[in-house]
Motif scaffolding. Structure first.
Motif, short mmCIF file in Angstrom:
data_model
loop_
_atom_site.label_atom_id
_atom_site.label_comp_id
_atom_site.label_asym_id
_atom_site.label_seq_id
_atom_site.Cartn_x
_atom_site.Cartn_y
_atom_site.Cartn_z
N GLY A 125 0.68 -1.24 0.09
CA GLY A 125 -0.06 -0.20 0.04
C GLY A 125 0.92 1.46 -0.08
N SER A 126 2.15 1.13 -0.35
CA SER A 126 2.95 2.55 -0.44
C SER A 126 2.40 3.54 -1.63
CB SER A 126 4.29 2.13 -0.95
OG SER A 126 4.44 1.63 -2.02
N PRO A 127 2.40 4.80 -1.41
CA PRO A 127 2.06 5.81 -2.21
C PRO A 127 2.42 5.59 -3.78
CG PRO A 127 2.93 6.90 -0.36
CD PRO A 127 3.54 5.50 -0.23
N ARG A 128 1.28 5.80 -4.87
CA ARG A 128 1.39 5.71 -5.99
C ARG A 128 2.17 6.75 -6.46
NH1 ARG A 128 -1.67 1.91 -8.82
NH2 ARG A 128 -1.74 3.44 -10.83
N LEU A 129 3.16 6.84 -7.33
CA LEU A 129 3.77 7.74 -7.95
C LEU A 129 4.18 7.63 -9.50
CD1 LEU A 129 6.99 7.34 -5.10
CD2 LEU A 129 4.79 9.17 -5.00
N PRO A 130 4.46 8.78 -10.09
CA PRO A 130 4.42 8.70 -11.64
C PRO A 130 5.83 8.35 -12.23
CG PRO A 130 4.98 11.04 -10.72
CD PRO A 130 4.26 10.39 -9.28
N ALA A 131 5.88 8.02 -13.40
CA ALA A 131 7.08 7.48 -13.70
C ALA A 131 8.31 8.22 -13.35
CB ALA A 131 7.12 7.28 -15.24
N GLU A 132 8.30 9.20 -13.61
CA GLU A 132 9.44 9.95 -13.27
C GLU A 132 9.31 10.65 -11.83
OE1 GLU A 132 12.65 13.73 -14.70
OE2 GLU A 132 10.86 12.85 -16.01
N GLU A 157 6.13 7.70 7.99
CA GLU A 157 5.40 6.24 7.62
C GLU A 157 6.08 5.94 6.44
OE1 GLU A 157 0.84 4.54 7.59
OE2 GLU A 157 1.09 6.61 7.25
N TRP A 158 6.14 6.54 5.17
CA TRP A 158 6.16 5.90 4.03
C TRP A 158 7.73 6.51 3.59
CZ3 TRP A 158 3.74 1.77 2.84
CH2 TRP A 158 2.46 1.71 3.27
N ASN A 159 8.76 6.63 4.54
CA ASN A 159 9.82 7.13 3.94
C ASN A 159 10.57 6.24 3.29
OD1 ASN A 159 11.62 9.53 4.59
ND2 ASN A 159 13.22 8.04 5.26
N LEU A 160 11.28 6.42 2.18
CA LEU A 160 11.71 5.85 1.08
C LEU A 160 10.92 4.47 0.77
CD1 LEU A 160 15.40 5.88 2.65
CD2 LEU A 160 14.38 7.31 0.58
N ARG A 161 9.58 4.67 0.64
CA ARG A 161 8.92 3.64 0.04
C ARG A 161 7.90 4.17 -1.01
NH1 ARG A 161 8.15 -1.02 3.51
NH2 ARG A 161 9.42 -0.77 5.57
N GLY A 162 7.82 3.52 -2.15
CA GLY A 162 6.71 4.06 -3.15
C GLY A 162 6.35 2.99 -4.19
N THR A 163 5.12 3.29 -4.85
CA THR A 163 4.84 2.29 -5.96
C THR A 163 4.80 3.18 -7.10
OG1 THR A 163 3.58 0.98 -4.53
CG2 THR A 163 3.25 0.72 -6.95
N VAL A 164 5.89 3.14 -8.25
CA VAL A 164 6.06 3.86 -9.21
C VAL A 164 5.30 3.25 -10.49
CG1 VAL A 164 7.75 5.00 -10.73
CG2 VAL A 164 8.00 4.94 -8.35
N ILE A 165 4.59 4.08 -11.33
CA ILE A 165 3.77 3.61 -12.34
C ILE A 165 4.79 3.72 -13.80
CG2 ILE A 165 1.71 3.29 -13.65
CD1 ILE A 165 1.79 2.43 -10.69
N ALA A 166 5.20 2.98 -14.25
CA ALA A 166 6.00 3.15 -15.59
C ALA A 166 5.13 3.71 -16.39
CB ALA A 166 6.52 2.00 -16.13
N ASP A 167 5.87 4.49 -17.53
CA ASP A 167 5.25 5.31 -18.66
C ASP A 167 4.82 4.41 -19.76
OD1 ASP A 167 7.42 4.80 -20.27
OD2 ASP A 167 8.13 6.77 -20.04
N ALA A 168 4.02 4.92 -20.73
CA ALA A 168 3.83 4.18 -21.84
C ALA A 168 4.91 3.32 -22.52
CB ALA A 168 3.18 5.29 -23.04
#
Length: 284
Positions: A114-121, A174-185
């Motif tokens: 459940g880490s924060p969703r983040l953009p590709a860059e 809470e979410w230090n150095l944790r994230g879910t990155v969504i790759a680009d097209a």
């Protein structure tokens, strides 16, 4: 989530947090138990244990010390730590022996979903002026046939420059150095983070007692944790290490593989480094 109220990350506190995370995971998963497999595996485990007792002529004093230690592992909440450090690497090896894409390795006890969703860059969530060497980690997610996987999920977590994980040590967001990155097209991602430090697994509990009694060291090399996935493909769980880093050659968890070693280069901007690593996913 179990909170850690003490001034430092103790074995009991981090063990309790890891145990609670595992229990939460079990509550959301259903497992069909095949009684024949239970019979086979438990019988094999007991047979191997009996063989050890006979071959090494284990004494009652040693047997009682083992019972006491096993009880202490449970009291300290360190079963996730013990199993993930000394057993999981073989389970992972067997589970992924048929993969043809990227190599995996152990998940370890410090994963939190459940880490924060983040953009590709993006930049991983971190404190202002987060200590450590800035690192740009970039790459592409592809299928085994070479096609890019648009919108692939690159879930990443890591220790900080002191070797501590958020949600398992006090004083960290809470979410230090944790994230879910969504790759680009085109399946690409660019993640700004810091290069983590090697860390010592907690040694003030039952696992530490075993390490001291056996004369082992308690260190893991610096690494990035990742779970990479895309629809229609098998999720890969892995860790990436750093060429020339301490304990890469003698990781206590025996989780390092040659294919998982990074060689960052200087960017020419301060002490910043960058590295490119692509992920290739097997089809489901």
């Amino acid at each position: 989530m179990t909170h850690i109220p003490t001034e430092q990350a103790t074995a009991a506190a981090s063990g309790a947090a890891a145990t609670e995370q595992f229990r939460a995971k079990q509550r959301t998963e259903t497992t069909d138990v095949d009684t024949r497999r239970v019979d086979t595996l438990v019988t094999a485990l007991l047979t191997a244990t009996h063989d050890i007792v006979r071959r090494h002529k284990v004494t009652y004093a040693e047997y009682d010390a083992l019972k006491s230690w096993l009880i202490k592992v449970g009291e300290d909440g360190e079963w996730p730590l013990f199993l993930d450090v000394w057993v999981e690497h073989v389970v992972e090896e067997v589970a992924n022996e048929d993969r043809v894409g990227s190599k995996g390795t152990i998940e370890g006890p410090y994963y939190v979903p459940g880490s924060p969703r983040l953009p590709a860059e993006t930049t991983l969530p971190m404190r202002e002026n987060e200590p450590g060497t800035p690192l740009l980690f970039q790459g592409q997610v592809r299928s085994v046939d070479g096609s890019p996987l648009a919108g692939a999920s690159v879930e990443m977590w890591q220790a900080d420059d002191d070797g501590f994980y958020s949600q398992f040590a006090p004083g960290l967001p809470e979410w230090n150095l944790r994230g879910t990155v969504i790759a680009d097209a085109t399946g690409h991602f660019m993640i700004r983070t810091i290069q983590p430090a090697p860390y010592q697994i907690p040694t003030d509990g039952a696992c530490g007692s075993l390490i001291r009694a056996a004369g082992w060291h308690a260190w893991r090399p610096a690494h990035l944790h990742l779970k990479v996935s895309a629809p229609g493909h098998r999720l890969i769980t892995t860790q990436l290490y750093f060429d020339g880093g301490q304990y890469v050659d003698n990781d206590i968890a025996t989780a390092v593989k040659p294919e998982l070693i990074l060689s960052p280069t200087a960017t020419g901007q301060g002490n910043d480094h960058e590295v490119t690593y692509d992920f290739v996913l097997d089809k489901a």
